[in-house]
Design an enzyme around this catalytic site. Structure first.
Site: not given
Length: 327
Positions: A109, A303
């Site tokens: 991320d 994610h």
């Protein structure tokens, strides 16, 4: 005993680049090339608990810091204290503290943005790079906030984060609820992100406000794990983490003078099949900018890949390290 104490090595502190970083270390210090794990938003060093455990078992020296603004690390009160120069200088300073010249940087991320910028800003401190979900992104042709505002609307979360105060208030109103909203596995049926009333996509503020606590994917974390994240953001607020995003334009301006390619370094890109924000296709361009690149995909993962599919991620990272950095 909290999950943080039970699942992580003892916390240590390092004074670097004008801040104090909390970090967690495993493996034989001083042996081989260390790997530094850089977390994303809204995460912590705790996000790498499974990787630290695997590295320790494999005899790999590994370190995961709470980066500035997060967890037990310093939280400067100026927005520009969170620009890319400061974030990368923190990592270089951590290497100085550890007494090591170079490290392999692995980022997920927002941490992925940091680790891909390390060889551009501090090339003499980087032995290799691993991107998890986040690809290397060449400099945009215009201010990225303006591009995102035009493409995704004013309430798209990165654009919305440019506003003062409101994002911290919304995210911090109930940190347990906020973290439960974010930390979920992919929905059983693929969800197409549709614009909200403002015309925005990825309008997390409205999705969070309207969330019924059930809709969406299954919870990713155990209650004890969720409590680690909720307590950290309850105690530390979201100002620092959101301010990373408030420096997108500043970082874009800074990049005008930086190299545009990464050559001479082994790099690994790990994508996640079901990541709605950073899909595997987002990495398709990378071979044109990185001279030594391997790309692999984790099937069935959303994610939060290192927490959702830790065994797969650990095998990919350790296998790559064995091949590219044999002891």
């Amino acid at each position: 005993m909290s999950a943080l104490e039970a699942m992580m090595p003892p916390v240590q502190k390092a004074s670097v680049n004008g801040v104090e970083l909390a970090y967690y270390e495993v493996g034989p210090r001083g042996q081989g090339v260390p790997i530094i794990f850089c977390h994303g938003f809204p995460e912590l060093a705790f996000s790498w608990r499974h990787q630290l455990k695997a590295c320790e078992a494999a005899g790999q020296w590994a370190i995961a810091p709470d980066q500035r603004g997060y967890g037990l690390s310093s939280k400067p009160d100026a927005v520009d204290a969170y620009d890319i120069d400061q974030l990368t200088a923190d990592m270089a300073g951590l290497l100085d503290h550890l007494g090591v010249e170079k490290a392999i940087f692995c980022g997920h991320d927002w941490g992925g943005i940091v680790v891909w910028q390390m060889p551009l800003i501090h090339p003499d401190r980087v032995a290799g790079v691993i991107g998890l979900n986040t690809p290397f992104m060449p400099r945009a042709p215009a201010d990225p906030i303006a591009i995102m505002r035009a493409r995704f609307g004013p309430d798209m979360y990165i654009v919305w984060f440019q506003n003062p105060d409101e994002p911290e208030a919304v995210l911090g109103a109930d940190t347990s609820r906020t973290m439960a909203f974010f930390m979920r596995k992919p929905a059983a049926q693929p969800v197409t992100v549709q614009p909200d009333a403002s015309g925005s996509t990825f309008a997390f503020k409205d999705l969070l406000r309207n969330w019924d606590g059930v809709t969406g994917g299954d919870p990713l974390l155990t209650p004890d794990e969720l409590a680690v994240f909720a307590e950290a953001f309850r105690a530390g607020s979201f100002f620092g983490p959101v301010s990373w995003y408030r420096n997108f334009t500043r970082t874009w301006e800074r990049a005008e003078t930086l190299p545009t390619r990464i050559d001479g370094l082994p790099c690994l890109m790990i994508t996640a099949e079901l990541d709605a924000v950073l899909p595997p296709s987002a990495a398709d361009h990378m071979a044109g900018f990185i001279g030594d690149l391997e790309t692999v995909m984790v099937a069935g993962s959303g994610h939060w890949t290192q927490q959702e599919k830790p065994d797969e991620v650990n095998a990919l990272i350790l296998g790559w390290l064995d091949r590219r950095f044999p002891t």
